[in-house]
Every structure is written in C-alpha cells, then in structure tokens.
Design an enzyme around this catalytic site. Structure first.
Site, PDB file in Angstrom:
ATOM      1  N   ASP A 107       7.158 -59.169 -26.127  1.00 33.72           N
ATOM      2  CA  ASP A 107       7.838 -60.452 -26.199  1.00 33.72           C
ATOM      3  C   ASP A 107       7.942 -61.087 -24.809  1.00 33.72           C
ATOM      4  O   ASP A 107       7.780 -60.424 -23.781  1.00 33.72           O
ATOM      5  CB  ASP A 107       9.216 -60.255 -26.825  1.00 33.72           C
ATOM      6  CG  ASP A 107       9.699 -61.492 -27.547  1.00 33.72           C
ATOM      7  OD1 ASP A 107       8.881 -62.143 -28.225  1.00 33.72           O
ATOM      8  OD2 ASP A 107      10.895 -61.816 -27.447  1.00 33.72           O
ATOM      9  N   ASP A 127       2.402 -57.826 -29.768  1.00 30.63           N
ATOM     10  CA  ASP A 127       2.560 -58.359 -28.412  1.00 30.63           C
ATOM     11  C   ASP A 127       3.853 -57.849 -27.808  1.00 30.63           C
ATOM     12  O   ASP A 127       4.751 -57.398 -28.523  1.00 30.63           O
ATOM     13  CB  ASP A 127       2.603 -59.897 -28.439  1.00 30.63           C
ATOM     14  CG  ASP A 127       3.736 -60.400 -29.334  1.00 30.63           C
ATOM     15  OD1 ASP A 127       4.846 -60.601 -28.820  1.00 30.63           O
ATOM     16  OD2 ASP A 127       3.519 -60.573 -30.551  1.00 30.63           O
TER      17      ASP A 127
END
Length: 283
Positions: A226, A224
């Site tokens: 952040d 992902d």
C-alpha cells in the site's frame, strides 16, 4: 419488504441443476473453473446480482459462481450489489461461500503474490447497502465478533499450505470505499489501527453473509504494497490487475482443493440467527 425469491429456469435448465452447496464470489477468471457449467436466471428482492449465477461441478461438488464486479468488471466496489449476490447464492442452496479477492499489504514482508486468510475485518466503507434487514419490523442484531467461518479458514490454510502457498493466517483486513486507492497518510493511519491488509470488497460481503447464516471465508491475494509502505509512485490499477492475473491459476488450484475438503455437515455460522426474530423469511 423482501420476500422469498425464486429461480427462473430456462427450457434447458433442469431443477436439479439449480442447486449448489458451495458458492464462490470472485473474478471472472473463475468462469472456466466449473465443469458442466450452466447459467441460472435468478431474481432477488434486492435487484439483480452482478451476473446470473453459473452452477457447475468442481471435484464432484456442486458450486455456484458469481463474478463480484460483473463479467466485464463494470461494477466498482461501492456499487457491487452484495445483498443480491449473497441472497442469490442462498436461493440456490449455497451455505458455504468462498470470497477470493485482491488486497494491498501494509506489511513489507507480505509482498505481492503472497496469500492471507484474514481472521478479522475493519469496515471503513460508507454509502453501501450494509444489511438485508433494512425494514421496519423486528430488529435483527447479528453478531460479527468473528466475521469469518473458523472451519472454512482452517481448510483454506491447510489447502494452501499443502500446495506450497503458505498463507498468513492471522490478518486483519481493512475495507475502504474505493474505487480510488489510499493516500500515503491514510495508509499509515490504517496500519495504526492494527490492520495488515487493505481491500475494497470485503464489506459488507462478510457481514451480509453472516446475516444470511452463511459460512464465509476470504482468500486475500496481495497485489501490492500500500501507498504508505512502498517507495515508488504509489499503487496503480495496472499493477493490481497484473499481479492478480499472475496468481489466478494458483488461486484456482487452492480454491478447488478447499471445495473438495470443506465439510458438508453443520457449522456454527449457520446458527448465527438462532433466537433472533426476523422481519421476513430467508430462502
């Protein structure tokens, strides 16, 4: 005070089966990774590891695997028994450790599904058992200037690149305590330190490996962007697990190639304790 541990073998275990040269600490998806796998019961002076190590063969080399969070992912990052996991591997003869992990990225160009082989680490954890040398006696100050094995990193970078998964090979991994994810402000603050990635398990895993004179190499899979670097509602656990699961077969292929190509001779990491008086013997 810790004392030398010992393996406890079941009636089906033969002494030769309780020996491995390479260790992998990662997700439970690696259970199916080993040929001729056998669980070995191990006791350590720091309590039980996350699970008993499973020892088997990968590409003709003996490998020991421990799922970092337990078989059923029951240990949050701050409760993983890092000391016991690494001590158990050393007891089995392991001297080189691979630590695949999931991380968030603070670089928009390093998005989900990317791979990084960190070369530096920043520790922002607290409350964890950070050292095996927490006894009164000779104080062991161990260098961690370069926290990862240079030979292991070189092999990992080459193996991933050869399989079409070119990693970022200069990356600083910042470790937060978890299990919660960062706020947007924290994420931007972390990036301001020079960190590129954020994770929850890299420390004290790397530092304890060095304290035990083990070669340690991290393989960081980006799951992902952040919180401070994405425009949605923030990181979710479902997103992390889904992205890591989608990368697991590719990751296992790269780890298998690294295992096959790791040199078997001496390395500077294994001399990290040279000249240091230790308060007890290592296994």
């Amino acid at each position: 005070m810790p004392v030398n541990g010992s393996t406890q073998q079941s009636p089906t275990d033969q002494p030769g089966d309780a020996v491995a040269e390479i260790g992998v600490i990662g997700g439970s998806g690696f259970y199916a990774f080993l040929d001729d796998a056998r669980e070995i019961s191990v006791e350590t002076p720091f309590g039980p590891p996350s699970e008993h190590p499973v020892v088997g063969t990968v590409g003709g080399r003996r490998v020991a695997f421990i799922p970092r969070h337990g078989r059923d992912h029951r240990f949050p990052p701050h409760l993983v028994n890092y000391r016991a996991n690494l001590w158990a591997l050393r007891m089995l003869g392991v001297r080189q450790v691979l630590g695949p992990c999931a991380v968030g990225s603070m670089l928009p160009e390093l998005g989900p599904g990317s791979l990084a082989i960190p070369d530096q680490i920043i520790d922002r954890t607290w409350g964890r058992q950070h050292t095996v040398y927490d006894v009164v006696g000779p104080v062991a100050h161990v260098s961690l200037a370069d926290p990862y094995c240079p030979r292991g990193r070189a092999v990992a970078i080459a193996a991933a690149t050869a399989r079409g998964w070119t990693p970022r090979d200069v990356a600083t991994l910042l470790i937060i305590n978890g299990p919660r994810f960062s706020t947007r402000a924290e994420s931007r603050w972390h990036a301001s330190t020079g960190a590129h990635l954020v994770g929850m398990t890299g420390m004290p895993e790397a530092s304890i490996a060095r304290e035990l004179a083990l070669c340690y190499t991290s393989l960081a899979v980006v799951t992902d962007l952040d919180a401070g670097f994405e425009t949605g509602e923030g990181v979710t656990m479902a997103e992390v697990l889904e992205t890591f699961a989608a990368s697991i077969e590719r990751l296992k292929s790269v780890v298998a190639a690294i295992i096959a190509e790791l040199p078997g001779d001496d390395c500077g990491c294994r001399h990290s304790l040279d000249g240091i008086a230790l308060p007890f013997d290592l296994p």
